[in-house]
Design a protein around this motif. Sequence first.
Motif, mmCIF file in Angstrom:
data_model
loop_
_atom_site.group_PDB
_atom_site.id
_atom_site.type_symbol
_atom_site.label_atom_id
_atom_site.label_comp_id
_atom_site.label_asym_id
_atom_site.label_seq_id
_atom_site.Cartn_x
_atom_site.Cartn_y
_atom_site.Cartn_z
ATOM 1 N N GLY A 1 33.657 72.733 58.866
ATOM 2 C CA GLY A 1 34.600 72.938 57.780
ATOM 3 C C GLY A 1 34.378 74.266 57.080
ATOM 4 N N ASN B 1 40.845 76.355 55.878
ATOM 5 C CA ASN B 1 41.409 75.036 55.613
ATOM 6 C C ASN B 1 42.832 74.922 56.154
ATOM 7 O OD1 ASN B 1 39.171 73.929 54.412
ATOM 8 N ND2 ASN B 1 39.788 74.427 52.332
ATOM 9 N N ASP C 1 35.824 68.854 54.406
ATOM 10 C CA ASP C 1 37.061 69.631 54.499
ATOM 11 C C ASP C 1 37.974 69.101 55.597
ATOM 12 O OD1 ASP C 1 36.438 71.373 52.431
ATOM 13 O OD2 ASP C 1 35.391 72.774 53.740
#
Length: 281
Positions: A129, A102, A135
């Motif tokens: 993601g 992330n 995400d």
Amino acid sequence: MFLGIAFLGIGLWAWNEKGVLSNISSITDLGGFDPVWLFLVVGGVMFILGFAGCIGALRENTFLLKFFSVFLGIIFFLELTAGVLAFVFKDWIKDQLYFFINNNIRAYRDDIDLQNLIDFTQEYWQCCGAFGADDWNLNIYFNCTDSNASRERCGVPFSCCTKDPAEDVINTQCGYDARQKPVSGISLFCHLAQGAFRRALEYAGCCGSICDTVLSSSLVKEVDQQIVIYTKGCVPQFEKWLQDNLTIVAGIFIGIALLQIFGICLAQNLVSDIEAVRASW
């Protein structure tokens, strides 16, 4: 040793192309991970080991041979420790991997090497993601907020798109609006107009006049993201890949460990022989 020099050369060349060497302070500007570090660290370690081992053996230098043996032993110990900790603290490793991915999603557009690494990962493991396509809301260009004026708003990178065998050229805009749910048949048509519309109809098994019914039906008002993009996250896909290839991965690590142990033993034996010969003088 020469392979280490090659890795170092590639890393320094990449930094020179990005202007890092002319502005060293820019190393800390990137919010995510710079893949060039892999080449520099791996190349540096390989060069040091190669230099110490080769020169130490050729010149019968016991200091370099002992350094080679100790350095290789430290690397082996660190690898063993990392393997044990990864097995014991699986959940913590998963959380750290989630945080790492992330963090790099946020910096996706900041560095071309990082961008290529993320695209390769998502294409190879067919994921999007860390744990899902949403995400990408963490990235300022792809988030779905009303204040985001980017054309990529509520979309995903092209590497998240499912591949159409009929397409020879990569459609870098296939992820546009991929996470935006249409609310009508017309908006659905606009959403799927760029190639994905055909796949959606084929997926639904409709043709001819039936398509009009499909477009107006409530079932199609909710776009199934699986038609257009990968919906599984890269962390679960990596876990699945690891389980499917556990034997191969374990074999590679065991092979590397055996080579390291062999190198340590060989260096120690050579040191013992050199010291025995010198003692006999």
